[in-house]
Enzyme design. Structure first.
Site, mmCIF file in Angstrom:
data_model
loop_
_atom_site.group_PDB
_atom_site.id
_atom_site.type_symbol
_atom_site.label_atom_id
_atom_site.label_comp_id
_atom_site.label_asym_id
_atom_site.label_seq_id
_atom_site.Cartn_x
_atom_site.Cartn_y
_atom_site.Cartn_z
ATOM 1 N N ASP A 52 0.898 -1.305 0.177
ATOM 2 C CA ASP A 52 -0.008 0.178 0.045
ATOM 3 C C ASP A 52 0.926 1.319 0.131
ATOM 4 O O ASP A 52 0.377 2.520 -0.020
ATOM 5 C CB ASP A 52 -0.994 0.081 1.034
ATOM 6 C CG ASP A 52 -0.482 -0.092 2.524
ATOM 7 O OD1 ASP A 52 0.898 -0.360 2.638
ATOM 8 O OD2 ASP A 52 -0.946 -0.136 3.470
ATOM 9 N N SER A 53 2.188 0.950 0.117
ATOM 10 C CA SER A 53 3.186 2.213 -0.272
ATOM 11 C C SER A 53 2.796 2.584 -1.768
ATOM 12 O O SER A 53 3.323 3.813 -1.979
ATOM 13 C CB SER A 53 4.716 1.681 -0.224
ATOM 14 O OG SER A 53 4.742 0.349 -0.692
ATOM 15 N N ASP A 91 -0.929 -6.091 -0.312
ATOM 16 C CA ASP A 91 -1.404 -5.380 0.910
ATOM 17 C C ASP A 91 -3.128 -5.180 0.974
ATOM 18 O O ASP A 91 -3.486 -4.683 0.171
ATOM 19 C CB ASP A 91 -0.714 -4.012 1.198
ATOM 20 C CG ASP A 91 0.531 -3.993 1.995
ATOM 21 O OD1 ASP A 91 0.513 -5.266 2.915
ATOM 22 O OD2 ASP A 91 1.272 -3.037 1.841
ATOM 23 N N LYS A 121 -1.649 -9.547 2.836
ATOM 24 C CA LYS A 121 -0.717 -9.146 4.009
ATOM 25 C C LYS A 121 -1.518 -8.082 4.636
ATOM 26 O O LYS A 121 -2.363 -7.061 4.028
ATOM 27 C CB LYS A 121 0.465 -8.266 3.656
ATOM 28 C CG LYS A 121 1.247 -7.803 4.862
ATOM 29 C CD LYS A 121 2.886 -7.398 4.429
ATOM 30 C CE LYS A 121 3.323 -6.281 3.820
ATOM 31 N NZ LYS A 121 2.587 -4.881 4.541
ATOM 32 N N GLU A 123 -1.961 -5.596 8.229
ATOM 33 C CA GLU A 123 -0.906 -5.197 9.411
ATOM 34 C C GLU A 123 -1.556 -5.271 10.892
ATOM 35 O O GLU A 123 -2.671 -5.079 10.929
ATOM 36 C CB GLU A 123 -0.777 -3.515 9.408
ATOM 37 C CG GLU A 123 0.193 -3.125 8.183
ATOM 38 C CD GLU A 123 0.188 -1.655 8.078
ATOM 39 O OE1 GLU A 123 -0.166 -0.792 9.070
ATOM 40 O OE2 GLU A 123 0.914 -1.135 6.980
ATOM 41 N N GLU A 190 8.966 -4.362 10.592
ATOM 42 C CA GLU A 190 9.180 -2.974 10.097
ATOM 43 C C GLU A 190 9.918 -2.173 11.060
ATOM 44 O O GLU A 190 9.297 -1.932 12.318
ATOM 45 C CB GLU A 190 8.296 -2.405 9.343
ATOM 46 C CG GLU A 190 8.521 -0.968 8.668
ATOM 47 C CD GLU A 190 7.679 -0.435 7.872
ATOM 48 O OE1 GLU A 190 6.593 -1.206 7.372
ATOM 49 O OE2 GLU A 190 7.899 0.846 7.369
HETATM 50 O O1 KIV Z 1 3.292 -1.189 1.645
HETATM 51 C C1 KIV Z 1 4.922 -1.338 1.696
HETATM 52 O O2 KIV Z 1 5.547 -1.132 0.899
HETATM 53 C C2 KIV Z 1 5.203 -2.544 3.058
HETATM 54 C C3 KIV Z 1 6.643 -2.642 3.090
HETATM 55 C C4 KIV Z 1 7.360 -1.414 3.685
HETATM 56 C C5 KIV Z 1 6.966 -3.867 3.782
HETATM 57 O O3 KIV Z 1 4.363 -2.822 3.579
#
Ligand code: KIV
Length: 272
Positions: A52-53, A91, A121, A123, A190
């Protein structure tokens, strides 16, 4: 001899487990689009995370919170069309799973069905355990994410190193064990102290992938735009830049502009 798609040994969650057992490190990068995913898959990356980055590096938002489930599915579908070898993890974005476990499952099913991705994934630890179990019960592989959790940035107020104090470190270890027991196939840690990350990697049997978590873990992940130097303002201590594409691309564009303006491009050989 040419290599056919069927000859390529795909990375699966089982392959990752074997890598941990053999002590072979896992290399993971983020990817959000077809062209970049093709390059990093062909280079031999083990896992591509459609993170989600994307909210930051693709859409220019300050945090990961604004990106939507539909946008994540769009990015994931583009990556999946390029990938022949890597395991593709997506994510679950903010707001697509925190409400309740049914919503978490519905969001995960949409990701798997509409993008063709291989895993999701999420969190969090104990507080999202019911959702993790429900997603796993549908046969969808789940990767955990502990330590700095960017979707909770407004709760922390800052992106500093997490779990430096004993209480938070103990909770993180407990959460990692809960995620393992629930059936997660791997966990991302992280921005936590290296000693704590090493301890987690030793205490759980599933692969632990670090970002800013030292080298005592089972693998590493970086945001591809950061490690290639496309983003240039973001310079945390844990980041190693393998290129300076910001300057390279800018230089190429400047040359192109100059060539167009001076009528150097196109030349006689570059026209019909
Ligand atoms: O969204 C992302 O890029 C991440 C990484 C930093 C692990 O979750």
């Amino acid at each position: 001899m040419s290599v056919h798609k069927s000859d390529i040994k795909r990375v699966t969650t089982h392959v990752l487990q074997e890598m941990k057992l053999k002590g072979e490190k896992i290399a993971m990068l983020t990817g959000y689009d077809f062209s970049m995913a093709k390059i990093i898959d062909n280079a031999g990356i083990d896992i591509i995370l459609v993170g989600d980055s994307a909210s930051n590096v693709m859409a220019g938002h300050e945090t990961t919170l604004p990106i939507t489930l539909d946008q994540m599915i769009y990015h994931a579908s583009s990556v999946i069309r390029a990938v022949e070898r890597a395991l593709v993890v997506v994510d679950l974005p903010f707001g697509a799973y925190q409400g309740n476990s049914k919503e978490a499952l519905t969001s995960s099913i949409r990701i798997m069905k509409e993008s063709g991705a291989h895993a999701v994934k999420l969190e969090g630890g104990e507080e999202i355990l019911e959702s993790v179990k429900r997603i796993l019960s549908a046969g969808i592989p789940v990767m955990g994410h502990l330590g700095l959790m960017p979707q909770s940035i407004y709760k922390y107020g800052t992106y500093v190193v997490r779990a430096k104090e004993n209480e938070e470190a103990d909770k993180l270890i407990e959460d990692a064990k809960l995620l393992e027991e629930a059936g997660c196939f791997a966990i991302v840690l992280e921005k936590i102290p290296a000693s704590l990350a090493t301890r987690v990697a030793q205490e759980v049997k599933i692969p632990v992938i670090g970002i800013g978590a030292g080298n005592g873990v089972d693998g590493q992940v970086l945001v591809v735009h950061d490690m290639l130097g496309i983003t240039h303002e973001f310079s945390p201590r844990f980041l190693r830049r393998y290129n300076n594409l910001y300057e390279e691309i800018k230089g190429s564009v400047e040359n192109y502009i100059k060539d167009v303006k001076t009528l150097d491009f196109p030349n006689d050989k570059e026209q019909y």
